[in-house]
Design a protein around this motif. Structure first.
Motif, short mmCIF file in Angstrom:
data_model
loop_
_atom_site.label_atom_id
_atom_site.label_comp_id
_atom_site.label_asym_id
_atom_site.label_seq_id
_atom_site.Cartn_x
_atom_site.Cartn_y
_atom_site.Cartn_z
N UNK A 1 0.83 -1.21 0.00
CA UNK A 1 0.00 0.00 0.00
C UNK A 1 0.87 1.25 0.00
N UNK A 2 0.51 2.21 -0.85
CA UNK A 2 1.16 3.52 -0.85
C UNK A 2 0.17 4.61 -0.48
N UNK A 3 -1.00 4.19 0.02
CA UNK A 3 -1.96 5.16 0.55
C UNK A 3 -1.47 5.66 1.90
N UNK A 4 -2.02 6.74 2.39
CA UNK A 4 -1.65 7.28 3.69
C UNK A 4 -2.40 6.52 4.78
N UNK A 5 -1.69 5.69 5.51
CA UNK A 5 -2.27 4.95 6.62
C UNK A 5 -1.29 5.00 7.79
N UNK A 6 -1.79 4.92 9.02
CA UNK A 6 -0.90 4.94 10.19
C UNK A 6 -0.27 3.56 10.42
N UNK A 7 0.55 3.16 9.47
CA UNK A 7 1.21 1.87 9.56
C UNK A 7 1.64 1.42 8.17
N UNK A 8 1.85 0.12 8.03
CA UNK A 8 2.28 -0.46 6.77
C UNK A 8 1.27 -1.54 6.38
N UNK A 9 0.93 -1.61 5.07
CA UNK A 9 -0.12 -2.53 4.64
C UNK A 9 0.27 -3.23 3.34
#
Length: 514
Positions: free
Chosen positions: A444-452
């Motif tokens: 994921x390269x979306x803005x999330x509070x972590x890694x996905x």
């Protein structure tokens, strides 16, 4: 004496030396499936030692990659007969067990086992050294029951006829260490922490790799050494500083910590058990041991065992190693990089379930009559104009939310409708790994509070195939956990529907239906 040829990865001064008869020393590890023992055993093998292990259940050894290289004796360390079989023809005994139980009688149990091993080693006639990993503690003060027990065990070995080296270590920093896991989970979960007054106490933590260095070197100290020595890292910190040092290494904001005089070890352990996965029964002895300052009072170990090449590991680097961030990298190449590896800070199969970083997953499996190649054609075509095989409005909403906070959103699409290669952008994902015809992994390269990550597989089964799908999320701090829990109700709509529609699309293609 003749020096053995150099095994790779072990400093020359730590390698086994053959005796006058040309035979390499045999060592016995008691506690080989524990946190430290599971990491020391392969290093003893790499250093050239012949290794024997004493375990209650031989099946547990099979979980380790080094199991074929050791001799296994099945039995209990409190059974004199089992100990006698284990110490026969042994040169060095590593005693790496101690109770973490809060139940009554654990001190007597610890003492009885230590006496059994000490007497067995003396009766064997070949053991020239006992090495025990004890606990760093101040002198002349009242100790917690568990520290008191570890001191008593060390004294059993020092009073015996076999020379002993007792290495007294404080908080061990490495993934899987109970002390480190308590720091990790408290810091990750709590932006503000009410804590007992011991958060102001000074502690001298030590990286697990340095503990292993000293343990490996202990097998080669002079035969007349019979004493306890302190070992610790280069930094003396307050417990609160350790937590905030972890926060900085993990990319989190520093935590506000309030020392409260009303939190007893029992209450504090219940609090830890409530807000972290560390069981209260484990947290209680750890917390009680922190009521005293634990700082090295002598550096006599330096005269016995040389320091590691490059020096002892600073606390911040030890934390980064435990997090898989060897230098300043905040993002792993892939989520699989955090799985079992060869570094001493890596997790092992024997580590408890609550050890290691928090990982959330959503796993879906769907059987289909479509052949694997039809399912694969749908997998590699996912995203862009082909969509994500779940309610478009949900993905559109997620893309809009991402753009609102400065992310890439869904505007990138994909270069080809039917093919992907490693490195391609697919909406707000990036192709990280590709096993043609079998699996696709997207980061994921979306803005999330972590890694996905999102992984998609297909494998043949009978006349059809099985489609497997896994979403993996490494939360960062409390915000990451809140994010996962907030989207959890939508996973059924997104991920379950996604697995079902992908297989239906493959079945339709197999029937020749557009």
């Amino acid at each position: 004496m003749t020096t053995l040829s150099a095994p790779t990865g072990v400093e020359p001064e730590l390698r086994a030396e053959a005796g006058a008869d040309g035979v390499t020393p045999r060592v016995l590890v008691i506690g080989s499936t524990g946190y430290v023992g599971g990491r020391l055993t392969p290093r003893l093998l790499a250093a050239g030692y012949r290794v024997r292990v004493l375990v209650r259940d031989a099946a547990r050894v099979a979980a380790f990659g080094w199991h074929d290289g050791v001799e296994t004796i099945e039995g209990s360390a409190d059974d004199p007969d089992a100990v006698a079989r284990a110490v026969a023809d042994v040169d060095v005994v590593y005693y790496l067990v101690h109770s973490m139980s809060a139940g009554r009688g654990f001190e007597e149990t610890d003492l009885r086992i230590a006496v059994t091993v000490a007497e067995g080693a003396a009766a064997a006639g070949t053991v020239g050294r006992i090495v025990y990993l004890g606990g760093l503690h101040p002198d002349g003060v009242r100790l917690s029951p568990h520290l008191r027990s570890r001191v008593a065990v060390g004294e059993v070995f020092l009073r015996g006829p076999v020379p002993a080296l007792v290495l007294q270590a404080g908080v061990v920093i490495g993934s899987g260490s109970a002390s480190f896991e308590m720091v990790r989970h408290l810091t990750e979960v709590l932006p503000y922490m009410p804590a007992p007054r011991w958060v102001r106490n000074r502690i001298q933590p030590i990286a697990v790799r340095d503990v292993l260095h000293y343990l490996l070197g202990a097998a080669r100290v002079p035969a007349d050494v019979d004493r306890a020595v302190d070992i610790g890292g280069p930094d003396v910190l307050r417990y609160g500083q350790m937590m905030n040092g972890y926060a900085l290494a993990a990319g989190l904001r520093q935590r506000a910590i309030a020392a409260l005089p009303v939190l007893t070890p029992r209450l504090a352990s219940l609090w830890v058990g409530l807000v972290t996965p560390v069981p209260a029964a484990i947290a209680r002895p750890l917390i009680a041991s922190l009521e005293n300052e634990c700082v090295i009072t002598d550096h006599d170990v330096d005269a016995l065992i040389p320091r590691p090449e490059g020096g002892l590991t600073p606390y911040d680097r030890a934390v980064r190693l435990a997090l898989g961030r060897v230098e300043a990298d905040d993002v792993e190449t892939s989520w699989q990089d955090a799985e079992v590896g060869g570094a001493p800070s890596d997790p092992l199969p024997s580590d408890p379930d609550w050890a290691g970083r928090t990982v959330f997953t959503d796993v879906r499996t769907q059987q289909t009559t479509a052949p694997p190649e039809r399912v694969w054609s749908v997998i590699v075509g996912i995203g862009g104009e082909n969509g994500w095989y779940s309610p478009p409005v949900l993905w559109a909403l997620r893309g809009w939310m991402d753009r609102l906070v400065g992310g890439v959103g869904l505007r990138r699409g994909r270069r080809s409708r039917s093919r992907v290669t490693v490195g391609d952008a697919v909406d707000f994902w990036r192709v990280e790994a590709l096993d043609e015809g079998r699996s696709l992994r997207l980061r994921a390269e979306m803005r999330v509070p972590g890694l996905a990550w999102l992984e998609l597989w297909v494998r043949p089964e009978g006349d059809g195939s099985v489609y497997e799908q896994r979403a993996v999320f490494f939360p960062r701090g409390l915000a990451g956990r809140l994010y996962w829990w907030s989207v959890l109700p939508f996973h059924g709509l997104i991920f379950r529907g996604m697995a079902l529609r992908i297989t239906r699309a493959a079945e339709a293609a197999a029937r020749g239906v557009s």
